[in-house]
Structure formats: structure tokens, C-alpha cells
Design an enzyme around this catalytic site. Structure first.
Site, PDB file in Angstrom:
ATOM      1  N   ASP A 129       2.929   8.063  -4.834  1.00 30.03           N
ATOM      2  CA  ASP A 129       2.083   7.263  -5.715  1.00 30.03           C
ATOM      3  C   ASP A 129       2.867   6.790  -6.939  1.00 30.03           C
ATOM      4  O   ASP A 129       2.434   6.949  -8.073  1.00 30.03           O
ATOM      5  CB  ASP A 129       0.853   8.062  -6.154  1.00 30.03           C
ATOM      6  N   ASP A 150       2.691   6.178  -0.027  1.00 30.50           N
ATOM      7  CA  ASP A 150       1.703   5.315  -0.704  1.00 30.50           C
ATOM      8  C   ASP A 150       2.211   4.877  -2.077  1.00 30.50           C
ATOM      9  O   ASP A 150       1.472   4.890  -3.057  1.00 30.50           O
ATOM     10  CB  ASP A 150       0.370   6.053  -0.857  1.00 30.50           C
ATOM     11  N   ARG A 206      -1.399   1.448   4.580  1.00 31.76           N
ATOM     12  CA  ARG A 206      -2.549   2.118   5.188  1.00 31.76           C
ATOM     13  C   ARG A 206      -3.711   2.022   4.204  1.00 31.76           C
ATOM     14  O   ARG A 206      -3.508   1.878   2.992  1.00 31.76           O
ATOM     15  CB  ARG A 206      -2.241   3.576   5.538  1.00 31.76           C
ATOM     16  N   TRP A 208      -6.495   2.824   1.705  1.00 38.26           N
ATOM     17  CA  TRP A 208      -7.147   3.780   0.815  1.00 38.26           C
ATOM     18  C   TRP A 208      -8.627   3.428   0.696  1.00 38.26           C
ATOM     19  O   TRP A 208      -9.463   4.268   0.438  1.00 38.26           O
ATOM     20  CB  TRP A 208      -6.455   3.753  -0.548  1.00 38.26           C
TER      21      TRP A 208
END
Length: 308
Positions: A129, A150, A206, A208
Site C-alpha cells: 500500500d 496493492d 485487483r 478493492w
């Protein structure tokens, strides 16, 4: 643990709620310098930000002299119109080593509208992140973003132009985890003309959020990207609501013949919106770098809303 880096040649951000009144900003910026040697107005970046008055209505240009600043920076919501600028990104570094909570561990947190960051390296020792791109309209230009799982995430409406990304995860890695949660939200990540490199494998994104929206267009994709390209995060129900598109990308990782069957390609007419800054309504808030400055910029109590 590897350090994950957000390297900025130019980074422009505007928060959409609440918007600041750009018409009230002055033509000349208030100049303040940060220098660890004591030769500037402040020795710490946060001190310079703290000196900006609440409900600020003037452009404040904070020039950060070269150095490694071990700080966690917060730009409060009531302090818009701040530009934070180094002179070279490779010698002006803001770093911290906090990890855990995605909000509390950030090296730099921007809550105000009309923020501009230039010629800086923002670094954190967390694992994933890297860039929480959560709320508002944002424009990233000529940046290098390095991270793992991510590592560009959130639910902003953002344009990443000429952005270099390098996934460094030893295991699973996703470039994006966009969090759009309904078809009515005008949010999403767009990458026109970007470049994607790295040494380990990754996917493009992907979801969230169930209506996650990400577009890669005219982007160089190296073989770091796995053939399937995208992932549904283990929830097949989101395959019909996600908006994952590629348009005329090139490079060894851009071959779409083995992409997941629910990813899509944009037609030329459809892609026009995603190639323009109009997708983030840039004309209404992106302003040129100030060329005229006011000095001295006197210290102002945060309890006052007027300049002396």
C-alpha cells in the site's frame, strides 16, 4: 525489509471535499524555506506547514533544501494551497519507518485541497500500500513509484502520466487496488503513456471495490506482468461490475491473448476521455508554478486567519 519509494518529479493533488476557493488565491506566493543546517526559516518540514494559517487563502511555496528529513508529514484539511518543493528528487528525501495501519503509518499525509509536491522522494519501510490515493482528483506527472502488494490503492479520480512503477514483492504483487464501490462514483485510475518495469511478477490490478475502475493505455508493459493480467480477489461476482481496460499497450507483457476473459479492450472513441486531463477536470484546478514570491513570510499563529 526493502524500502518502498514514491519518487516525485511532479505530483499535483486536489481534494474534492470540501473544495477551496481558488479565486481568492494571490498571484504571488508566500515563500518559506526549510533547511536542516539552520540557514532557512525552519529546520523541519512540519514546522513550515504548521506556520501556515488555518483557512489559508494564499499560495504558500515551501522550498525544502537538500537533505534526508526523517519526519512524518501531515498537511491538515484547513491548510490548502501549499506547494512543497525540493530542487532535485534524488537529494531531497522524506522518510519514515512506521508500518501497520494504512492511515497512521504514512510518511506524508495530505488532507488539504490544492496541494502540489515537486522534486521530492517520499520513502517508507512498510511492505505494501505504498500510495493510498483515496479521495479527490489527483494528477501525477513524471513520477517513479516503487512498491509491492496493492501499491497504488484507494478511490480517487487520478491520472498517472509517464509514471514508472516497479513491483518488488517476493510473492504476490498487484500494481493497483482501486476501491470504486458503485457505478455512480466518478473515480478510477488511468495510466496513459506509463512505463512498467521490475524484476518480479505482478498483475495490473485487483478490485478493492466491486466497481473497481483501472485503465492502462499506450503503456509499456514489461514481462513483469503475468499473462492473466488481472485478478478478481477471489470473488467471481465482481467480474461483471469491474472496469478493467487496456488500450494499445506494448511490450512483452502487453500481449492480451491470455488475459482473464472478463478484462476488456477499449475502442478508439471510448479511450479519448481516458487520455485527457479532462477526466480529472484538470483545467479547474491545476495551476502553473508560481514565478513571483513574497518575502519575508512571518510566522503566523494557527489561531489567526489573517496575515500580518
Amino acid at each position: 525489509m526493502d524500502a518502498f519509494i514514491f519518487f516525485l518529479a511532479l505530483f499535483t493533488l486536489m481534494a474534492s471535499t470540501p473544495p477551496a476557493d481558488a479565486a481568492e488565491t494571490s498571484a504571488a506566493a508566500l515563500l518559506k524555506t526549510v533547511d536542516q543546517s539552520g540557514k532557512g526559516d525552519y529546520e523541519k518540514i512540519q514546522e513550515a506547514i504548521d506556520a501556515v494559517p488555518s483557512n489559508n487563502k494564499e499560495v504558500v511555496f515551501i522550498l525544502v533544501k537538500p537533505g534526508v528529513y526523517e519526519e512524518k508529514i501531515v498537511v491538515p484539511a484547513d491548510k490548502p494551497f501549499i506547494t512543497l518543493s525540493g530542487s532535485k528528487a534524488n537529494n531531497t528525501i522524506i522518510t519514515s519507518s512506521d508500518s501497520g495501519n494504512i492511515i497512521k503509518s504514512a510518511t506524508v499525509t495530505v488532507l488539504a485541497s490544492d496541494f502540489v509536491g515537486r522534486y521530492l522522494t517520499i520513502q517508507n519501510l512498510g511492505y505494501q500500500d505504498t500510495l493510498l490515493d483515496e479521495t479527490g482528483r489527483h494528477y501525477y506527472y513524471n513520477c517513479y513509484i516503487e512498491g509491492a502488494v496493492d501499491f497504488i490503492c484507494g478511490n480517487a479520480a487520478s491520472l498517472f502520466e509517464v509514471t514508472f512503477q516497479e513491483p518488488v514483492s517476493e510473492e504476490f504483487s498487484a500494481i493497483t487496488a482501486q476501491r470504486r464501490q458503485s457505478p455512480s462514483e466518478e473515480t478510477g485510475f488511468t495510466f496513459p503513456g506509463s512505463k512498467m518495469t521490475g524484476e518480479r511478477t505482478a498483475i495490473l490490478g485487483r478490485p478493492w471495490g466491486s466497481y473497481s475502475r483501472v485503465v492502462f493505455a499506450l503503456t509499456y508493459i514489461s514481462n513483469v506482468i503475468l499473462p492473466r493480467g488481472w485478478d478478481d480477489w477471489g470473488d467471481a461476482s465482481m467480474q461483471s461490475t469491474m472496469f478493467y481496460y487496456e488500450y494499445k499497450c506494448y511490450g512483452p507483457g502487453a500481449n492480451t491473448s491470455q488475459r482473464v476473459e472478463w478484462s476488456q479492450k477499449l475502442a478508439p472513441k471510448e479511450v479519448e476521455l481516458f487520455l485527457s486531463k479532462s477526466i480529472v477536470e484538470a483545467k479547474s484546478w491545476i495551476k502553473p508554478t508560481p514565478k513571483h514570491f513574497k518575502k519575508p513570510f512571518l510566522a503566523i499563529s494557527n489561531n489567526s486567519t489573517e496575515h500580518p
